[in-house]
Design an enzyme around this catalytic site. Structure first.
Site, mmCIF file in Angstrom:
data_model
loop_
_atom_site.group_PDB
_atom_site.id
_atom_site.type_symbol
_atom_site.label_atom_id
_atom_site.label_comp_id
_atom_site.label_asym_id
_atom_site.label_seq_id
_atom_site.Cartn_x
_atom_site.Cartn_y
_atom_site.Cartn_z
ATOM 1 N N TYR A 81 0.850 -1.198 0.000
ATOM 2 C CA TYR A 81 0.000 0.000 0.000
ATOM 3 C C TYR A 81 0.878 1.239 0.000
ATOM 4 C CZ TYR A 81 1.014 0.629 5.016
ATOM 5 O OH TYR A 81 1.642 0.830 6.227
ATOM 6 N N CYS A 82 0.294 2.356 -0.423
ATOM 7 C CA CYS A 82 0.971 3.655 -0.370
ATOM 8 C C CYS A 82 -0.101 4.725 -0.203
ATOM 9 C CB CYS A 82 1.840 3.893 -1.610
ATOM 10 S SG CYS A 82 0.961 3.782 -3.178
ATOM 11 N N THR A 83 0.223 5.971 -0.428
ATOM 12 C CA THR A 83 -0.714 7.065 -0.142
ATOM 13 C C THR A 83 -1.949 7.015 -1.027
ATOM 14 O OG1 THR A 83 1.168 8.450 0.468
ATOM 15 C CG2 THR A 83 -0.930 9.561 0.131
ATOM 16 N N ILE A 138 -4.157 4.618 0.819
ATOM 17 C CA ILE A 138 -4.715 4.946 2.137
ATOM 18 C C ILE A 138 -5.897 5.899 2.017
ATOM 19 C CG2 ILE A 138 -4.187 5.956 4.398
ATOM 20 C CD1 ILE A 138 -1.198 5.246 3.748
#
Length: 343
Positions: A198-200, A227
């Site tokens: 996952y990342c932003t 996110i």
């Protein structure tokens, strides 16, 4: 024809404050083949400048990566404009959880070699052979699976104020630093574990998932929309929120709260705190975490030395900076020996 900002950040902030109109902070990205990035860049700037859009946008032959602030009343016009561009029609827009009039103070549309600095040679692997995209519900289910390895694809200053429970959070300064480190650390689990990333907002995982599949990982998953979209789905669907703390964002807000947890500490006194600031000394601008008490005591500076310089008349500060290479390293990566409680 105007193809650049004429107003300073200070002037723009004053105008936004005076207008007092609601603005939406959002981001989007799209990988696509752009033949003439410079021409496309100019087209975007002219149109968005007229709509009073502000933000930071990168355009390259491989696509676009945009973080924006749009006047709420002009959002339909903005959306129609995107839909009029073939490869941006119905592109997913990551709308921020928290909005701010001054999340961005200039419109910057820049042509880059890549829309994310990943350090990869895209010709050596199939960038379209990506991992499985999962929504918040499926993501939560994967986190309950003992065969899942969860990896945060962000940098240390992002994950230190917020991350998913049980995630591996590489201690890196840049995205490109993390790719080889993660592969090496997980090399024994390419076939028997599920690699979930996952990342932003999802863009880093788009490239990373294809890269790891190329490197032999058999079961690769990525959080769709990152996110930002996860937080929205959790709220709308009343799911369990497995994210702790704040989501770091690359605008003047520097973070938006996803849960009430405070998992980090003030880098100067050690008390619980997750507020990122930039050192007030124009020659420093170190990114670090500072509580309200330390901000008052240190005049929003990272060290005694910076506090002394910041107290000098502006012309003296300017003279001290003159001739010093890279004197103003805006947004340094939050590492310094002066930060006593940086973990």
């Amino acid at each position: 024809m105007q193809l650049y900002n004429k107003l300073s950040a200070k002037e723009r902030a004053a105008l936004l404050e005076e207008a007092g109109e609601d603005r939406l902070t959002l981001s989007f990205y799209q990988y696509a083949k752009i033949g003439n990035p410079e021409l496309f860049r100019n087209h975007l700037f002219i149109a968005w400048d007229q709509m009073e859009v502000l933000g930071r946008i990168y355009v390259a032959h491989e696509g676009i990566n945009a973080q924006l602030s749009v006047p709420a009343k002009k959002f339909p016009e903005f959306k129609n404009f995107l839909d009029g561009i073939n490869f941006l029609k119905d592109v997913r827009l990551n709308i921020a959880i928290e909005h701010d009039l001054k999340s961005f103070l200039k419109l910057k549309v820049k042509v880059r070699d890549k829309i994310v600095a990943d350090g990869l040679n895209d010709s050596t692997f199939d960038v379209t052979n990506k991992g499985v995209h999962v929504d918040a519900l499926k993501f939560n289910e994967l986190l309950e699976d003992p065969d899942t390895i969860l990896v945060d694809m962000r940098n240390h200053y992002e994950s230190e104020i917020g991350h998913f429970k049980g995630a591996i959070t590489p201690d890196v300064d840049t995205f490109r630093d993390s790719l080889d480190i993660i592969e090496e650390d997980l090399k024994d689990h390419k076939e028997d574990k599920k690699l979930v990333m996952y990342c932003t907002g999802g863009i880093r995982c788009e490239k990373a998932s294809a890269y790891y599949k190329h490197k032999g990982f058999q079961n690769v998953f990525q959080l769709e929309g990152g996110i930002i979209e996860y937080a929205r789905q959790v709220e709308n669907l009343k799911l369990e929120n497995k994210f702790q703390g704040k989501n770091f964002v690359f605008d003047h807000r520097r973070g938006e709260r996803i849960s009430d947890d405070i998992i980090s500490n003030c880098h100067q006194c050690g008390k619980p705190c997750d507020t990122h600031v930039n050192c007030a000394n124009e020659a420093c601008h170190l990114l670090f975490i500072q509580c309200e008490e330390c901000a008052a005591k240190m005049d929003h500076c990272c060290s005694d030395k910076c506090q002394e310089i910041n107290a000098l008349p502006y012309e003296e500060q300017k003279a001290l900076r003159k001739g010093i290479p890279n004197s103003n390293k805006i947004f340094k990566k939050g590492r310094s020996e002066v930060l006593k409680f940086k973990q």
